[in-house]
Design a protein around this motif. Structure first.
Motif, PDB file in Angstrom:
ATOM      1  N   ARG A  20       8.794   9.171  -8.429  1.00 51.11           N
ATOM      2  CA  ARG A  20       9.738   8.049  -8.412  1.00 51.11           C
ATOM      3  C   ARG A  20       9.235   6.954  -7.482  1.00 51.11           C
ATOM      4  NH1 ARG A  20      10.289  12.248  -5.658  1.00 51.11           N
ATOM      5  NH2 ARG A  20      11.208  12.369  -3.598  1.00 51.11           N
ATOM      6  N   PRO A  21       9.664   5.725  -7.730  1.00 47.01           N
ATOM      7  CA  PRO A  21       9.242   4.638  -6.838  1.00 47.01           C
ATOM      8  C   PRO A  21       9.693   4.912  -5.412  1.00 47.01           C
ATOM      9  CG  PRO A  21      10.295   3.753  -8.804  1.00 47.01           C
ATOM     10  CD  PRO A  21      10.512   5.239  -8.822  1.00 47.01           C
ATOM     11  N   VAL A  22       8.863   4.536  -4.474  1.00 50.40           N
ATOM     12  CA  VAL A  22       9.196   4.726  -3.069  1.00 50.40           C
ATOM     13  C   VAL A  22      10.412   3.856  -2.728  1.00 50.40           C
ATOM     14  CG1 VAL A  22       7.610   2.955  -2.222  1.00 50.40           C
ATOM     15  CG2 VAL A  22       8.197   4.845  -0.761  1.00 50.40           C
ATOM     16  N   ASP A  44       1.811   7.101  -3.264  1.00 46.52           N
ATOM     17  CA  ASP A  44       0.427   7.050  -3.720  1.00 46.52           C
ATOM     18  C   ASP A  44       0.038   5.606  -4.042  1.00 46.52           C
ATOM     19  OD1 ASP A  44       1.587   6.454  -6.204  1.00 46.52           O
ATOM     20  OD2 ASP A  44       1.115   8.399  -7.081  1.00 46.52           O
ATOM     21  N   GLN A  45      -1.130   5.418  -4.677  1.00 45.61           N
ATOM     22  CA  GLN A  45      -1.610   4.067  -4.962  1.00 45.61           C
ATOM     23  C   GLN A  45      -0.755   3.336  -5.996  1.00 45.61           C
ATOM     24  OE1 GLN A  45      -3.238   6.885  -5.589  1.00 45.61           O
ATOM     25  NE2 GLN A  45      -4.359   6.801  -7.506  1.00 45.61           N
ATOM     26  N   GLN A  46       0.100   4.070  -6.712  1.00 46.20           N
ATOM     27  CA  GLN A  46       1.009   3.435  -7.668  1.00 46.20           C
ATOM     28  C   GLN A  46       2.389   3.196  -7.048  1.00 46.20           C
ATOM     29  OE1 GLN A  46       0.696   6.369 -10.774  1.00 46.20           O
ATOM     30  NE2 GLN A  46      -0.796   5.126 -11.866  1.00 46.20           N
ATOM     31  N   LEU A  47       2.486   3.417  -5.740  1.00 42.91           N
ATOM     32  CA  LEU A  47       3.727   3.266  -4.974  1.00 42.91           C
ATOM     33  C   LEU A  47       4.815   4.206  -5.474  1.00 42.91           C
ATOM     34  CD1 LEU A  47       3.693  -0.582  -4.418  1.00 42.91           C
ATOM     35  CD2 LEU A  47       2.867   1.221  -2.907  1.00 42.91           C
ATOM     36  N   LEU A  48       4.376   5.420  -5.862  1.00 45.88           N
ATOM     37  CA  LEU A  48       5.285   6.474  -6.297  1.00 45.88           C
ATOM     38  C   LEU A  48       5.259   7.627  -5.308  1.00 45.88           C
ATOM     39  CD1 LEU A  48       4.347   6.715 -10.082  1.00 45.88           C
ATOM     40  CD2 LEU A  48       6.380   5.639  -9.109  1.00 45.88           C
ATOM     41  N   TYR A  95       0.835  -1.199   0.000  1.00 46.03           N
ATOM     42  CA  TYR A  95       0.000   0.000   0.000  1.00 46.03           C
ATOM     43  C   TYR A  95       0.864   1.241   0.000  1.00 46.03           C
ATOM     44  CZ  TYR A  95      -4.034  -2.764   1.601  1.00 46.03           C
ATOM     45  OH  TYR A  95      -5.042  -3.665   1.714  1.00 46.03           O
ATOM     46  N   GLY A  96       0.382   2.280  -0.675  1.00 47.04           N
ATOM     47  CA  GLY A  96       0.966   3.608  -0.557  1.00 47.04           C
ATOM     48  C   GLY A  96       0.240   4.333   0.563  1.00 47.04           C
TER      49      GLY A  96
END
Length: 79
Positions: free
Chosen positions: A60-62, A42-46, A7-8
């Motif tokens: 960017r990716p977390v 966020d929900q896209q793990l960015l 989850y983001g």
């Protein structure tokens, strides 16, 4: 069967904490299952775009996401 639930923490499409807690209770009984929340993502793990230390950063990716995902997949392949 183990599951990987990511989850983001800044996801606005659902109540992240409530959903993670609910699934953690169910998935937690399965050996090898993981439920993880990435703060600020966020929900896209960015992570969002913006300035950091005076420099522009694109989304960017977390940090840790790719490593966590590949480690979990490797564990499944090694079994």
């Amino acid at each position: 069967m183990p599951v990987l639930l990511l989850y983001g923490g800044a996801d606005t499409t659902l109540n992240v904490q409530a959903s993670a807690n609910r699934l953690r209770g169910n998935a937690g009984r399965r050996r090898g299952s993981v439920v993880r929340i990435y703060a600020g993502a966020d929900q896209q793990l960015l992570l969002p775009a913006g300035t950091q230390n005076g420099k522009w950063q694109w989304p960017r990716p977390v940090p840790g996401y790719v490593d966590d995902l590949t480690a979990w997949l490797r564990e499944r392949l090694e079994r």
